[in-house]
Design an enzyme around this catalytic site. Sequence first.
Site, mmCIF file in Angstrom:
data_model
loop_
_atom_site.group_PDB
_atom_site.id
_atom_site.type_symbol
_atom_site.label_atom_id
_atom_site.label_comp_id
_atom_site.label_asym_id
_atom_site.label_seq_id
_atom_site.Cartn_x
_atom_site.Cartn_y
_atom_site.Cartn_z
ATOM 1 N N ASP A 207 -11.283 3.217 4.627
ATOM 2 C CA ASP A 207 -11.729 2.000 4.400
ATOM 3 C C ASP A 207 -13.388 1.863 4.494
ATOM 4 O O ASP A 207 -13.948 0.974 4.080
ATOM 5 C CB ASP A 207 -11.145 1.102 5.768
ATOM 6 C CG ASP A 207 -10.076 0.033 5.388
ATOM 7 O OD1 ASP A 207 -10.064 -0.272 4.241
ATOM 8 O OD2 ASP A 207 -9.476 -0.183 6.085
ATOM 9 N N LYS B 153 0.786 -1.163 0.025
ATOM 10 C CA LYS B 153 -0.075 -0.008 -0.076
ATOM 11 C C LYS B 153 0.900 1.134 -0.105
ATOM 12 O O LYS B 153 0.588 2.372 -0.596
ATOM 13 C CB LYS B 153 -0.895 -0.118 1.201
ATOM 14 C CG LYS B 153 -2.091 -0.996 1.088
ATOM 15 C CD LYS B 153 -2.991 -1.239 2.392
ATOM 16 C CE LYS B 153 -3.869 -2.314 2.222
ATOM 17 N NZ LYS B 153 -4.339 -2.455 3.536
ATOM 18 N N GLN C 234 -4.904 -1.255 9.828
ATOM 19 C CA GLN C 234 -4.747 -2.570 9.317
ATOM 20 C C GLN C 234 -5.310 -3.450 10.225
ATOM 21 O O GLN C 234 -4.915 -3.656 11.359
ATOM 22 C CB GLN C 234 -3.370 -2.663 8.994
ATOM 23 C CG GLN C 234 -2.995 -4.157 8.249
ATOM 24 C CD GLN C 234 -3.370 -4.168 6.711
ATOM 25 O OE1 GLN C 234 -3.192 -3.280 6.157
ATOM 26 N NE2 GLN C 234 -4.027 -5.271 6.490
#
Length: 300
Positions: A121, A54, A98
Amino acid sequence: MSAEIIDGKAFAAKVRAKVASHVARLKADHDIQPGLAVVLVGEDPASQVYVRSKGKMTVEVGMNSYEHKLAADTPEADVLALIERLNNDADVHGILVQLPLPDHMNEDLVVNAVDPAKDVDGFSISNVGLLATGQKTMVPCTPLGCLMMLREHHGSLSGLDAVVIGRSNIVGKPMAALLLGDSCTVTIAHSRTKDLPDVVRRADIVVAAVGRAEMVLGDWIKPGATVIDVGINRIDAPERGEGKTRLVGDVDFDSAVDVAGAITPVPGGVGPMTIACLLANTVTACSRANGLKEPEGLTV
Ligand code: NDP
């Protein structure tokens, strides 16, 4: 008949190029550089790989990448304090925590500590609620990538029968909400669904997000249907040598490809689109934060 293969890798490259050109415009016209902060707690090897990749792609599209790696035994209060700092940092436009988090942390509490405007997200309760009620929000990356590929392939999805297999909060439910938003007739299937093959056979669009290797068979698929395979499963591959493995989806590709009209492969389908959509969400968040026009085609 052999299905058209939907090339997620090539499509993701196009999405990243769009993101990069919008980032360049933000810099040239407004002196703004979008920034994405990733918070990783612990040493989970798969998470470390995701975070590295990422970070690399964030920099490649011209954005700032901020990585915060914390020890597995970091107290929850310290993670919450870091998120608060990032929420108040004007150079950070997207924040990603994460998952999974270590067991001593309350995942809901941590995820919901992220400012919804920076929640790239799309997992916070307020963004979930906005999606469910058809309002502007941050859409979770994997379903967003699936929807982009479906729109690209079909144009309008209006009136199509869609079956989403899986009802998780990160894939199945938001996917169903997006398809409903595009006026599909949506069925959500799960482990208690009766006669799953019959349910799938009615669908013009099948999205498989189950986590069971090659479960959806070709004779479940309506001829000509579009199949989006979200699953990522590692299976033994003795044909490649002793101890070797390979990745497969939730769909039995070899039998489905003969029946479907279009299908995403694994790897090279949904996976690459997920990171591309994370970058898309970050540039969208940055544009919104600065009161600027959102980039076209990068959100719903
Ligand atoms: P979850 O385990 O959270 O959810 C799986 C869902 O599948 C559940 O709703 C479960 O039903 C349902 N299910 C399980 N067994 C069956 C069955 N036999 N028949 C019908 N439904 C069943 O998984 P995720 O949604 O997180 O992920 C799904 C897959 O997608 C995984 O392979 C994951 O690795 C992959 N993935 C890929 C991403 C990408 O970028 N390509 C991103 C995220 C996930 P119930 O609720 O009843 O238990």
